[in-house]
Write an enzyme that holds these catalytic residues in place. Structure first.
Site, PDB file in Angstrom:
ATOM      1  N   ASP A   1      -8.212   4.614   1.275  1.00  0.00           N
ATOM      2  CA  ASP A   1      -8.304   6.078   1.312  1.00  0.00           C
ATOM      3  C   ASP A   1      -7.619   6.724   0.103  1.00  0.00           C
ATOM      4  OD1 ASP A   1      -5.971   5.099   2.544  1.00  0.00           O
ATOM      5  OD2 ASP A   1      -5.671   6.900   3.747  1.00  0.00           O
ATOM      6  N   HIS A   2      -7.022   5.919  -0.744  1.00  0.00           N
ATOM      7  CA  HIS A   2      -6.366   6.460  -1.946  1.00  0.00           C
ATOM      8  C   HIS A   2      -7.029   6.004  -3.242  1.00  0.00           C
ATOM      9  CE1 HIS A   2      -2.903   8.283   0.173  1.00  0.00           C
ATOM     10  NE2 HIS A   2      -3.362   7.469   1.101  1.00  0.00           N
TER      11      HIS A   2
ATOM     12  N   HIS B   1      -0.820   3.841  -4.039  1.00  0.00           N
ATOM     13  CA  HIS B   1      -0.958   2.472  -3.534  1.00  0.00           C
ATOM     14  C   HIS B   1      -2.440   2.173  -3.393  1.00  0.00           C
ATOM     15  CE1 HIS B   1      -1.355   4.946   0.016  1.00  0.00           C
ATOM     16  NE2 HIS B   1      -1.586   3.918   0.808  1.00  0.00           N
TER      17      HIS B   1
ATOM     18  N   ASP C   1       2.144   8.414   2.310  1.00  0.00           N
ATOM     19  CA  ASP C   1       2.150   7.059   2.867  1.00  0.00           C
ATOM     20  C   ASP C   1       3.515   6.389   2.759  1.00  0.00           C
ATOM     21  OD1 ASP C   1      -0.676   7.818   2.289  1.00  0.00           O
ATOM     22  OD2 ASP C   1      -1.009   5.938   3.359  1.00  0.00           O
TER      23      ASP C   1
ATOM     24  N   HIS D   1      -4.427   1.325  -0.717  1.00  0.00           N
ATOM     25  CA  HIS D   1      -5.246   1.456   0.484  1.00  0.00           C
ATOM     26  C   HIS D   1      -6.492   2.263   0.116  1.00  0.00           C
ATOM     27  CE1 HIS D   1      -1.834   0.497   3.552  1.00  0.00           C
ATOM     28  NE2 HIS D   1      -2.502  -0.576   3.183  1.00  0.00           N
TER      29      HIS D   1
ATOM     30  N   HIS E   1       6.293   1.972   2.535  1.00  0.00           N
ATOM     31  CA  HIS E   1       5.064   1.889   3.318  1.00  0.00           C
ATOM     32  C   HIS E   1       4.792   0.423   3.639  1.00  0.00           C
ATOM     33  CE1 HIS E   1       1.447   3.560   4.932  1.00  0.00           C
ATOM     34  NE2 HIS E   1       0.623   3.081   4.027  1.00  0.00           N
TER      35      HIS E   1
ATOM     36  N   HIS F   1      -2.187  14.829   3.991  1.00  0.00           N
ATOM     37  CA  HIS F   1      -2.453  13.491   4.526  1.00  0.00           C
ATOM     38  C   HIS F   1      -2.414  13.498   6.056  1.00  0.00           C
ATOM     39  CE1 HIS F   1      -2.311   9.080   4.938  1.00  0.00           C
ATOM     40  NE2 HIS F   1      -2.838   9.076   3.738  1.00  0.00           N
TER      41      HIS F   1
END
Lengths: 346, 346
Positions: B65-66, B61, B246, B63, B138, B307
């Site tokens: 942090d990814h 996805h 997530d 976000h 998520h 994670h």
């Protein structure tokens, strides 16, 4: 005091043993960051510093190694519950670039404010910092920054006594406040006179002159106005840090490095024979950087090199020739700090 | 063999001692990366691996942090002189997000190709990998991935001999090639028959049947066609790694974790009493993750947790209850690797 931390010293790409070049300044509870490549927030965390008090971020230019860490840093500042607006300073196009990067950080609990630079020289006041930006010479529009902390003159207590200024106003005058006192000797508050500068101007326009007591005759009859210049000496030498990266050597750099307490300058290549390569990629060798420091008038008090090529493993090996040109040159290293103090500051 | 490396195990933000969650698979000289947060390229460099052979990057996805490490990784791949196209796989909006991030990496010496996911389940073949994406639950659209390396059946030399297939074709048949032989016994080349599958279909459509010699009668009169299924046994068990992060626990995760050699699953919180928090933030506790593994039929061979919340310092402290639910659970840690081998592979 101005706390300086060179968070990283790498150019092009972050490495396991070297963060990307970025500088953090801390003064009076307000932090200013210059450049924010991938990993800058980790470098900050390694120092155990919060990103929350960063009020201003200046970008030299928009190559990824100088700005790719921004979305992550913004999110972390949000997670730290920052709500005060954050000011971003950078070349024209800043808002477009940052808004594009914010595609992956769309929701933040604070506002972003943009100051886009377009002139060759620009000056921005962001208390306690005075930010001077100057255009250097890279493949894309790139700015160097000279960040100063101005310092007021010394308070002249003997003069304040001589002028009969009541003791309770001394501290406020030192802070730059103008004080108007009513006919009964009451402080009528700053609202009555506006800012110090305006008050003085008004005093003059209205034909005010010094009374025997030494206080300005105010705009309103029967009021006394005390202004800081009555008791404060000439502004003293402040503090100045100049930060330059991603450029060929150009004279404007020496100009802004002049009299700096610390001149942080890119040195992409340690080997002097890599000047042709430096020229090709619009970077500098250590020797070119040292010459810039040497030419500044007055010379900066010290210089740190940074923005090393990933192929440059041991910058300290190349300092001999550099110090022949500019003796107070040091190789920057990650997390290198300095506490710059005003002259005669405790 | 499939090399697996969990490059990082952090959620939300990179930390000095924990990279953001990301997985690298290496097989047959082609690398596949899942997720690329800030610092992923440094984690890769710590393993002394080049990013150049990464042919596919899958995103769960968008976000930060990814995916915030993507522009830097792309530039580093460019600096490593990659010229082959790179395939990016991710939820709908992938091209828009990546092109926005590329504002700071506009010039690359290789093309980007996009595969946007929109279904609940999708299947993509990117040799040697078969990528199955499945939608999880998520705050934003998010996919889990099951990555498989299929394994062909065993070559039956006795059968090949029996069918009188010339020795020089054996290796090509093992590789899945269909071979057409002219009337004179010459190989007329694959161009004459197209791919194996098409050739066989054509053979059948054209009324082809096995001759006494065992070779299919080809589409063209007088030709012999040898197909892999004549000499290859049933496909054997391949290798499978399932990666989920997530999400809240949903049954589709157990479905895709079934029979995986390795199931890598988010565990944002170690403390079982943080389930309410996990629910609020659309994440999972270790215990919830373990239950997903336990419910899979057949169960995965092992599970690694990843994670972690930045507040979770020692994941190993919470493994007791997890192992009561799913005994083969291990806390993931940065740079944790596994070399998955086919059954009876040397």
């Amino acid at each position: 005091m101005l706390d300086v931390c060179l968070l990283g010293t790498g150019g092009m790409m972050p490495l396991p043993y070297r963060w990307l070049t970025s500088l953090l300044l801390r003064c009076d509870g307000s932090n200013l960051l210059i450049d924010c490549g991938e990993g800058t927030q980790i470098a900050l965390k390694e120092k155990a510093w919060s990103p929350k008090p960063i009020d201003t971020i200046c970008f030299t230019h928009f190559h990824a190694d100088h700005c790719s860490g921004l979305p992550g840093l913004l999110l972390t500042m949000g997670n730290a519950e920052r709500t005060e607006p954050l000011t971003l300073v950078g070349p024209k196009g800043l808002e477009r670039v940052v808004e594009a990067l914010r595609t992956i950080a769309p929701e933040l609990p604070f506002d972003l404010r943009y100051i886009e630079l377009s002139g060759v020289r620009e000056r921005i006041e962001r208390k306690p910092y005075v930010i001077e930006a100057f255009r250097v010479n890279h493949r894309v529009t790139c700015y160097g920054y000279a960040i100063s902390i101005p310092r007021k003159g010394r308070f002249d207590a003997a003069r304040a006594k001589e002028l009969g200024i009541p003791l309770q106003f001394w501290n406020r005058l030192q802070k730059g406040e103008t004080i108007a006192v009513g006919a009964e000797g009451d402080d009528v508050g700053p609202g009555a006179v506006g800012t110090g500068i305006v008050a003085r101007r008004r005093g003059k326009t209205d034909g005010g002159e010094k009374t025997d007591g030494g206080a300005h005759s105010g705009a309103t009859a029967g009021h006394m106005i005390y202004t800081p210049d009555m008791v404060m000496g000439e502004a003293r030498r402040g503090l100045k840090v100049t930060y330059v990266t991603d450029t060929r050597p150009v004279p404007i750099i020496s100009e802004y490095a002049a009299d700096a307490d610390l001149f942080i300058c890119e040195g992409m290549y340690g080997e002097p024979d890599k000047e042709a390569k430096a020229r090709e990629h619009m970077h500098m060798t250590f020797v070119e950087a040292a010459k810039l420091a040497a030419r500044a008038k007055p010379q900066p008090r010290q210089m740190w090199l940074t923005h090393y090529s990933p192929s440059l493993l041991h910058p300290e090996e190349f300092m001999g020739q550099v110090r022949e040109i500019f003796p107070r040159a040091y190789p920057g290293k990650d997390a290198k700090t300095a506490e710059l103090r005003f002259e005669d500051e405790e």
